[in-house]
Design a protein around this motif. Structure first.
Motif, PDB file in Angstrom:
ATOM      1  N   SER A   1       0.580  -1.128  -0.051  1.00 29.96           N
ATOM      2  CA  SER A   1       0.191  -0.509   0.084  1.00 29.96           C
ATOM      3  C   SER A   1       0.707   1.105   0.122  1.00 29.96           C
ATOM      4  O   SER A   1       0.616   2.176  -0.316  1.00 29.96           O
ATOM      5  N   TYR A   2       2.424   0.928   0.534  1.00 30.01           N
ATOM      6  CA  TYR A   2       2.941   1.911   0.411  1.00 30.01           C
ATOM      7  C   TYR A   2       3.079   2.906  -1.201  1.00 30.01           C
ATOM      8  O   TYR A   2       3.945   2.551  -2.550  1.00 30.01           O
ATOM      9  N   THR A   3       2.512   4.349  -1.520  1.00 28.00           N
ATOM     10  CA  THR A   3       2.252   4.855  -3.165  1.00 28.00           C
ATOM     11  C   THR A   3       3.616   5.160  -3.415  1.00 28.00           C
ATOM     12  O   THR A   3       3.977   4.691  -4.902  1.00 28.00           O
ATOM     13  N   SER A   4       4.838   5.460  -2.760  1.00 27.33           N
ATOM     14  CA  SER A   4       6.240   5.696  -2.521  1.00 27.33           C
ATOM     15  C   SER A   4       7.251   4.423  -3.691  1.00 27.33           C
ATOM     16  O   SER A   4       7.988   4.452  -3.803  1.00 27.33           O
TER      17      SER A   4
ATOM     18  N   SER B   1      -2.110  -6.092  -3.308  1.00 27.79           N
ATOM     19  CA  SER B   1      -3.801  -6.797  -2.351  1.00 27.79           C
ATOM     20  C   SER B   1      -3.224  -5.714  -0.987  1.00 27.79           C
ATOM     21  O   SER B   1      -2.590  -6.075  -0.985  1.00 27.79           O
ATOM     22  N   VAL B   2      -4.107  -4.989  -1.349  1.00 27.99           N
ATOM     23  CA  VAL B   2      -4.200  -4.044  -0.125  1.00 27.99           C
ATOM     24  C   VAL B   2      -5.410  -3.333   0.932  1.00 27.99           C
ATOM     25  O   VAL B   2      -6.515  -3.891   0.388  1.00 27.99           O
ATOM     26  N   THR B   3      -5.033  -2.362   1.826  1.00 27.55           N
ATOM     27  CA  THR B   3      -6.602  -2.446   2.608  1.00 27.55           C
ATOM     28  C   THR B   3      -7.331  -1.614   1.659  1.00 27.55           C
ATOM     29  O   THR B   3      -7.097  -0.256   1.362  1.00 27.55           O
ATOM     30  N   PRO B   4      -8.402  -1.537   1.889  1.00 29.85           N
ATOM     31  CA  PRO B   4      -9.670  -0.849   0.789  1.00 29.85           C
ATOM     32  C   PRO B   4      -9.619   0.116   0.433  1.00 29.85           C
ATOM     33  O   PRO B   4      -9.546   0.896  -0.300  1.00 29.85           O
ATOM     34  N   THR B   5      -9.122   0.496   1.572  1.00 26.82           N
ATOM     35  CA  THR B   5      -9.244   2.749   1.528  1.00 26.82           C
ATOM     36  C   THR B   5      -8.075   2.651   0.709  1.00 26.82           C
ATOM     37  O   THR B   5      -7.842   4.069   0.475  1.00 26.82           O
ATOM     38  N   GLU B   6      -7.251   2.558   0.673  1.00 25.22           N
ATOM     39  CA  GLU B   6      -5.506   2.582  -0.244  1.00 25.22           C
ATOM     40  C   GLU B   6      -5.765   2.253  -1.741  1.00 25.22           C
ATOM     41  O   GLU B   6      -4.549   2.338  -2.561  1.00 25.22           O
ATOM     42  N   ILE B   7      -6.835   1.364  -1.954  1.00 25.72           N
ATOM     43  CA  ILE B   7      -6.956   0.521  -3.281  1.00 25.72           C
ATOM     44  C   ILE B   7      -7.186   2.156  -4.193  1.00 25.72           C
ATOM     45  O   ILE B   7      -6.214   2.473  -5.560  1.00 25.72           O
ATOM     46  N   LEU B   8      -8.070   3.287  -4.077  1.00 31.35           N
ATOM     47  CA  LEU B   8      -7.839   4.541  -5.487  1.00 31.35           C
ATOM     48  C   LEU B   8      -6.598   5.107  -5.464  1.00 31.35           C
ATOM     49  O   LEU B   8      -6.376   5.615  -5.888  1.00 31.35           O
ATOM     50  N   PRO B   9      -6.046   5.702  -4.117  1.00 36.04           N
ATOM     51  CA  PRO B   9      -4.689   6.426  -4.215  1.00 36.04           C
ATOM     52  C   PRO B   9      -3.674   5.725  -5.374  1.00 36.04           C
ATOM     53  O   PRO B   9      -2.659   5.773  -5.854  1.00 36.04           O
ATOM     54  N   LEU B  10      -3.648   4.502  -4.776  1.00 35.18           N
ATOM     55  CA  LEU B  10      -2.497   3.763  -5.611  1.00 35.18           C
ATOM     56  C   LEU B  10      -2.869   3.091  -7.210  1.00 35.18           C
ATOM     57  O   LEU B  10      -1.833   4.020  -8.099  1.00 35.18           O
ATOM     58  N   ARG B  11      -4.423   3.636  -7.516  1.00 34.66           N
ATOM     59  CA  ARG B  11      -5.082   3.798  -8.990  1.00 34.66           C
ATOM     60  C   ARG B  11      -4.296   5.224  -9.085  1.00 34.66           C
ATOM     61  O   ARG B  11      -3.924   4.700 -10.505  1.00 34.66           O
TER      62      ARG B  11
ATOM     63  N   VAL C   1      -1.998   6.567  -8.483  1.00 33.71           N
ATOM     64  CA  VAL C   1      -0.282   6.492  -8.923  1.00 33.71           C
ATOM     65  C   VAL C   1       0.372   5.774 -10.367  1.00 33.71           C
ATOM     66  O   VAL C   1       1.024   6.238 -11.121  1.00 33.71           O
ATOM     67  N   VAL C   2      -0.546   4.711 -10.725  1.00 37.98           N
ATOM     68  CA  VAL C   2       0.031   3.403 -11.898  1.00 37.98           C
ATOM     69  C   VAL C   2      -0.567   4.282 -12.849  1.00 37.98           C
ATOM     70  O   VAL C   2       0.059   4.384 -14.013  1.00 37.98           O
TER      71      VAL C   2
END
Length: 553
Positions: free
Chosen positions: A505-508, A522-532, A534-535
């Motif tokens: 889940s570390y966006t860095s 596979s991460v905590t649900p609240t981290e899904i959109l922040p990761l997306r 970045v991608v």
């Protein structure tokens, strides 16, 4: 102005007058009794009243937080009837000839301490449920009423701690936030607060003093702070932070429904780690590509016996139905190393983290193993289901798994029970599994790298040992070399390799995981959109190898 810091439970802010909440003090007297039958009747009558009260709380909770979260109070009723609790109370009354109040208090304290001393944070949090039940019984036995939790105007509650039953009552009391001196992020109180969307802080470093009553306070649920008599500068800073975070959340909403593809065409799957039905709902809300790690433990930890195949099937089918056609990866029961209940039959070990846990425990209980597998196979009739095997260390483990899997399918066939196909995945959590990951990938359909355990086993440090916090490095270069080895070995057999640990889940580190070739995170649900985000805003072709190396060296 005074500032107290704790653990944030729900991100948001609230401003209002403080209201101190104190439970009615119960001074438990230890009295000898002669009529044990009469005292047992008092205890059993109190249990009946407690069950009725909890049922009323359940109905209130259904209205406020829905059926799944209200199930907390069904668990309380089960704990009220738990043999280890009731038999201990009855023994003190019958054999030691002490009053019911003393018996309940003594048993409650004993069980509270037992849960609090467990290594697993989830189990530690159950101590609050024991305390809630014990205090309810004592209140009934002494003929007292519950303390009121209400205010004539919007108010912020501060308390030593809040039980789940007290928390759900906040919805009727004009309460807009709360802060407690004790508590944990994994408690049922915390789960309820998140669902109720109450800005809340637990474990704050504050004294609960009566002279705080009526003072103005500001709860900052982003940084886990509560300010008493905040100055204008602090209020403006927190309000700006709130506006910024809300704007960020709006930005993330734009990425719902988008593919996880970089600007130069590199794709990756982003799944959710979930450990309760509440988190499954969060996964759906945050547009997860699927469930990458469903922790089965919560089904077992809230029972006083092993769940039946039908009970497991109902839970798994519910998850699969909610995910619709998306992937659901179910981890088999992973207990040991602090996750203990009396009925598990786990041996006492000096070093449980290196003992009977994960797949090793399941090998000692093939009945438990097969019951869970059969339930998963049945749920697979309704969607795309995979099973994850925890704590794989040798190829012998793989062979034994495949044999038990065959037996489970044969039993379903013999019973003429329909079932679907499942994919088999190995959790890579030990250095030995890393070193033979090519051989494991050859036998399995995919692998998932559990970086939390892999990091602690690689560094030979218990990641939850506070004494070792300055020595433990969850992003040590050795871990990334292992991740690279596992991914390369898995891809050699054209299989997929996922990362399911916390660092996913570390966006860095997202760009690094893309460059390493991970097929999914596979991460905590609240981290899904922040990761997306970045991608979708990354162009790997414009990042040099040196820049990527700097991320992890």
């Amino acid at each position: 102005m005074k500032k107290y810091t704790g653990i944030s439970i729900f991100k948001g802010i609230a401003s209002g007058k403080l209201k101190i909440y104190k439970r009615n003090d119960v001074n438990v007297m230890k009295c000898s009794i002669t009529d044990t039958e009469a005292e047992l009747k008092r205890f059993n009558d109190a249990k009946k009243v407690a069950a009725e009260q909890i049922e009323e709380l359940y109905e209130l909770a259904v209205q406020e937080v829905g059926d799944e979260n209200a199930a907390i109070f069904r668990i309380h009723i089960m704990m009220l009837e738990d043999y280890s609790f009731t038999s201990a109370v009855e023994n003190i009354i019958t054999n030691l000839h002490y009053n019911a109040e003393y018996a309940v208090s003594t048993t409650g304290h004993s069980l509270y301490d037992m849960f609090l001393e467990m290594d697993d944070l989830y189990m530690q949090a159950r101590s609050a449920d024991i305390q809630d039940i014990s205090e309810r019984l004592l209140t009934i036995l002494y003929g007292n009423s519950e303390a009121a939790i209400e205010s004539d105007e919007p108010a912020i509650i501060i308390a030593e701690d809040l039980s789940p039953s007290e928390t759900v009552r906040l919805t009727k009391g004009n309460i807009i936030a709360f802060a407690t001196a004790k508590g944990s992020a994994s408690s049922h109180t915390a789960i309820l607060a998140r669902t109720m969307k109450l800005p809340a802080i637990v474990g704050a470093d504050m004294d609960i003093l009566s002279n705080l009553n009526g003072k103005t306070a500001l709860v900052d649920g982003y940084d886990g702070c509560i300010y008493i008599d905040p100055d204008e500068r602090t209020i403006r800073q927190v309000e700006r932070k709130d506006a910024k975070e809300k704007k960020k959340l709006q930005l993330y909403q734009k990425y719902k429904g988008k593919d996880n593809v970089t600007l130069d065409g590199k794709s990756i799957k982003i799944y959710a780690n979930v450990g309760s039905m509440d988190e499954v709902n969060d996964a759906v809300e945050n547009d997860a590509g699927g469930v990458g790690l469903f922790r089965s433990e919560f089904i077992y930890l809230d029972k006083t016996r092993f769940p039946t195949e039908d009970e497991l099937f109902c839970v798994y089918k519910n998850v699969v139905d909610k995910m619709k056609s998306k992937d659901t990866m179910i981890r088999l029961l992973d207990i040991g190393a602090g996750k203990r209940m009396e009925y598990y039959g786990l041996p006492q070990e000096k070093n449980p983290a290196l003992g009977c846990r994960g797949i090793r425990y399941l090998f000692t209980r093939p009945d438990v193993f097969k019951t869970q597998l059969k339930a998963i196979y049945r749920a697979a009739s309704y969607g795309n289901v995979s099973v994850l095997y925890p704590m794989i260390a040798t190829l012998v483990d793989i062979g034994r798994i495949l044999n038990i899997d065959k037996e489970a399918r044969e039993e379903l066939d013999a019973q003429h029970i329909p079932y679907g196909n499942i994919r088999h995945g190995a959790l890579i959590e030990t250095p030995s599994a890393v070193m033979i990951s090519d051989l494991i990938a050859r036998e399995m359909d995919f692998v998932s790298i559990g970086t939390n355990d892999l990091a602690q086993y690689t560094m030979a440090i218990d990641r939850e040992n506070a004494v070792m916090k300055d020595f433990f490095d969850p992003v040590h270069i050795s871990l990334f070399r292992m991740i690279k080895m596992v991914i390369d070995n898995t891809h050699r057999y054209k299989k997929e390799a996922y990362i399911s640990g916390e660092i996913g889940s570390y966006t860095s580190l997202t760009q690094l995981f893309l460059a390493l070739g991970a097929d999914g995170l596979s991460v905590t649900p609240t981290e899904i959109l922040p990761l997306r985000q970045v991608v979708c805003t990354t162009d790997l072709s414009k990042i040099s190898q040196d820049e990527l190396t700097q991320l992890w060296s």
